[in-house]
Write a protein that holds these residues in place. Sequence first.
Motif, PDB file in Angstrom:
ATOM      1  N   ALA A  63       0.831  -1.213   0.000  1.00  0.00           N
ATOM      2  CA  ALA A  63       0.000   0.000   0.000  1.00  0.00           C
ATOM      3  C   ALA A  63       0.866   1.263   0.000  1.00  0.00           C
ATOM      4  N   LEU A  64       2.045   1.180   0.659  1.00  0.00           N
ATOM      5  CA  LEU A  64       2.933   2.345   0.710  1.00  0.00           C
ATOM      6  C   LEU A  64       3.640   2.578  -0.622  1.00  0.00           C
ATOM      7  N   PRO A  68      -1.545   7.843  -5.597  1.00  0.00           N
ATOM      8  CA  PRO A  68      -1.362   8.444  -4.271  1.00  0.00           C
ATOM      9  C   PRO A  68      -1.650   7.424  -3.162  1.00  0.00           C
ATOM     10  N   LEU A  69      -1.171   7.711  -1.970  1.00  0.00           N
ATOM     11  CA  LEU A  69      -1.382   6.819  -0.842  1.00  0.00           C
ATOM     12  C   LEU A  69      -2.858   6.819  -0.425  1.00  0.00           C
ATOM     13  N   ASP A  70      -3.337   5.628  -0.107  1.00  0.00           N
ATOM     14  CA  ASP A  70      -4.706   5.499   0.407  1.00  0.00           C
ATOM     15  C   ASP A  70      -4.604   5.459   1.928  1.00  0.00           C
ATOM     16  N   PHE A  71      -4.729   6.625   2.569  1.00  0.00           N
ATOM     17  CA  PHE A  71      -4.494   6.705   4.013  1.00  0.00           C
ATOM     18  C   PHE A  71      -5.552   5.928   4.804  1.00  0.00           C
ATOM     19  N   ALA A  72      -6.749   5.867   4.266  1.00  0.00           N
ATOM     20  CA  ALA A  72      -7.814   5.125   4.961  1.00  0.00           C
ATOM     21  C   ALA A  72      -7.477   3.639   5.017  1.00  0.00           C
ATOM     22  N   LYS A  73      -6.974   3.122   3.887  1.00  0.00           N
ATOM     23  CA  LYS A  73      -6.593   1.707   3.840  1.00  0.00           C
ATOM     24  C   LYS A  73      -5.396   1.461   4.762  1.00  0.00           C
ATOM     25  N   LEU A  74      -4.416   2.343   4.694  1.00  0.00           N
ATOM     26  CA  LEU A  74      -3.218   2.194   5.536  1.00  0.00           C
ATOM     27  C   LEU A  74      -3.623   2.210   7.008  1.00  0.00           C
ATOM     28  N   ASP A  75      -4.523   3.128   7.346  1.00  0.00           N
ATOM     29  CA  ASP A  75      -4.968   3.223   8.733  1.00  0.00           C
ATOM     30  C   ASP A  75      -5.694   1.953   9.163  1.00  0.00           C
ATOM     31  N   LEU A  99       1.822   5.837  16.271  1.00  0.00           N
ATOM     32  CA  LEU A  99       2.455   6.954  15.572  1.00  0.00           C
ATOM     33  C   LEU A  99       2.114   6.927  14.078  1.00  0.00           C
ATOM     34  N   PHE A 100       2.171   5.746  13.511  1.00  0.00           N
ATOM     35  CA  PHE A 100       1.837   5.592  12.083  1.00  0.00           C
ATOM     36  C   PHE A 100       0.427   6.095  11.822  1.00  0.00           C
ATOM     37  N   ARG A 101      -0.499   5.728  12.694  1.00  0.00           N
ATOM     38  CA  ARG A 101      -1.908   6.103  12.490  1.00  0.00           C
ATOM     39  C   ARG A 101      -2.075   7.624  12.605  1.00  0.00           C
ATOM     40  N   GLU A 102      -1.243   8.235  13.454  1.00  0.00           N
ATOM     41  CA  GLU A 102      -1.314   9.696  13.559  1.00  0.00           C
ATOM     42  C   GLU A 102      -0.868  10.337  12.249  1.00  0.00           C
ATOM     43  N   TYR A 103       0.164   9.759  11.639  1.00  0.00           N
ATOM     44  CA  TYR A 103       0.629  10.284  10.349  1.00  0.00           C
ATOM     45  C   TYR A 103      -0.419  10.062   9.263  1.00  0.00           C
ATOM     46  N   CYS A 104      -1.127   8.932   9.354  1.00  0.00           N
ATOM     47  CA  CYS A 104      -2.217   8.670   8.393  1.00  0.00           C
ATOM     48  C   CYS A 104      -3.291   9.751   8.522  1.00  0.00           C
ATOM     49  N   ALA A 106      -2.969  12.662   9.550  1.00  0.00           N
ATOM     50  CA  ALA A 106      -2.444  13.951   9.093  1.00  0.00           C
ATOM     51  C   ALA A 106      -2.173  13.943   7.589  1.00  0.00           C
ATOM     52  N   GLY A 107      -2.336  12.781   6.967  1.00  0.00           N
ATOM     53  CA  GLY A 107      -2.056  12.665   5.532  1.00  0.00           C
ATOM     54  C   GLY A 107      -0.578  12.829   5.212  1.00  0.00           C
ATOM     55  N   ASN A 108       0.273  12.434   6.140  1.00  0.00           N
ATOM     56  CA  ASN A 108       1.718  12.606   5.997  1.00  0.00           C
ATOM     57  C   ASN A 108       2.351  11.299   5.523  1.00  0.00           C
ATOM     58  N   GLY A 109       2.547  11.198   4.237  1.00  0.00           N
ATOM     59  CA  GLY A 109       3.062   9.965   3.629  1.00  0.00           C
ATOM     60  C   GLY A 109       4.483   9.659   4.046  1.00  0.00           C
ATOM     61  N   GLU A 110       5.329  10.695   4.084  1.00  0.00           N
ATOM     62  CA  GLU A 110       6.728  10.478   4.476  1.00  0.00           C
ATOM     63  C   GLU A 110       6.810  10.010   5.917  1.00  0.00           C
ATOM     64  N   GLY A 111       5.985  10.600   6.766  1.00  0.00           N
ATOM     65  CA  GLY A 111       5.922  10.182   8.164  1.00  0.00           C
ATOM     66  C   GLY A 111       5.519   8.723   8.285  1.00  0.00           C
ATOM     67  N   CYS A 112       4.528   8.330   7.487  1.00  0.00           N
ATOM     68  CA  CYS A 112       4.068   6.931   7.487  1.00  0.00           C
ATOM     69  C   CYS A 112       5.210   6.000   7.083  1.00  0.00           C
ATOM     70  N   LYS A 113       5.902   6.356   6.026  1.00  0.00           N
ATOM     71  CA  LYS A 113       6.969   5.481   5.512  1.00  0.00           C
ATOM     72  C   LYS A 113       8.105   5.365   6.515  1.00  0.00           C
ATOM     73  N   ARG A 114       8.474   6.490   7.111  1.00  0.00           N
ATOM     74  CA  ARG A 114       9.560   6.507   8.085  1.00  0.00           C
ATOM     75  C   ARG A 114       9.177   5.659   9.305  1.00  0.00           C
ATOM     76  N   THR A 115       7.981   5.865   9.783  1.00  0.00           N
ATOM     77  CA  THR A 115       7.511   5.138  10.972  1.00  0.00           C
ATOM     78  C   THR A 115       7.397   3.647  10.688  1.00  0.00           C
ATOM     79  N   PHE A 116       6.985   3.311   9.493  1.00  0.00           N
ATOM     80  CA  PHE A 116       6.827   1.894   9.156  1.00  0.00           C
ATOM     81  C   PHE A 116       8.166   1.182   9.148  1.00  0.00           C
ATOM     82  N   GLN A 117       9.219   1.882   8.692  1.00  0.00           N
ATOM     83  CA  GLN A 117      10.566   1.285   8.730  1.00  0.00           C
ATOM     84  C   GLN A 117      10.971   1.009  10.168  1.00  0.00           C
TER      85      GLN A 117
END
Lengths: 150, 143
Positions: A63-64, A68-75, A99-104, A106-117
């Motif tokens: 999904a990442l 564009p990123l689907d934040f609802a799906k990621l969440d 933390l990842f869900r907070e980035y979702c 906020a619609g922050n894709g880079e935050g999501c990717k960083r947190t997921f790592q």
Amino acid sequence: MDRNKQHRQVALMRQSLFDQGLLDEQFVQLEELQDEANPNFVEEVVTLFYRDSARLILNIDQALDKSPLDFAKLDSYMHQFKGSASSIGAKKVKSECTLFREYCKAGNGEGCKRTFQQLKKEYALLRKKVETYFQLARQVGPVETACRSK
Amino acid sequence: MEKMGFGNVTSTSKTIKTIDIEKKISVLIVEDDLLIQKIHKVIMTKFGTEVQLAANGKEVVDLFLSGASFDLILTDLEMPIMDGIEATKQLRSMGVTSMIVGVTSRNQDSEMQAFMKSGPNACYVKPLNAEKVTAVLNELKNN
């Protein structure tokens, strides 16, 4: 190494999982559910967690990669992951999920990717340490309880 | 919000308290996640209840339509096919008076409020622990 020393080693290893913040009280709750009727309950539950996690990590990775990123799906995926992590007391993994869900949100894709790592690192560390602990605990066997002689 | 349940539930409980009950309470655990299903099944069995499992809300409704009954239904809220909210609405409209307790990963007030409008008795945040189960079984016994 004598049996007492081995048991102490297992106990210390177990304690380190809590001291390092990898596990929380929920893990103790699972241990308290283990008994003669369910002798391998904790390991069975943790194994189910690994299975759930593998599937969710794959889904989230895929999904990442999309744009564009689907934040609802990621969440939604991360909500499931957080639920599983909470159920076994995986404290650090659970924090990264939050933390990842907070980035979702906020619609922050880079935050999501960083947190997921970071989440994957925490998950790998937890898995390695818990597997080592279970392996040692299996080798050493249960603590023998003292019996009063008749 | 941690719960909309019975009494005051403190954050942790070290021991499982045995409830002195006259007959075995029948419990239906409604949960699509196998990990949570396993944990909840073992915890409820340890409390001396008779446990049956369902994987979604439709299975619950079908069970009751086929004549089954349970003292207590522990239901997840988010499930495929039919979720906990819809299942609770349907059960109540069918006249089912079993105690229904929601167990959810979501601890937002709005989500719990939405669930409580469907007619359950309580809602707790996952996972269940000895303290929450004690509160639920005590409430069931008292009613």
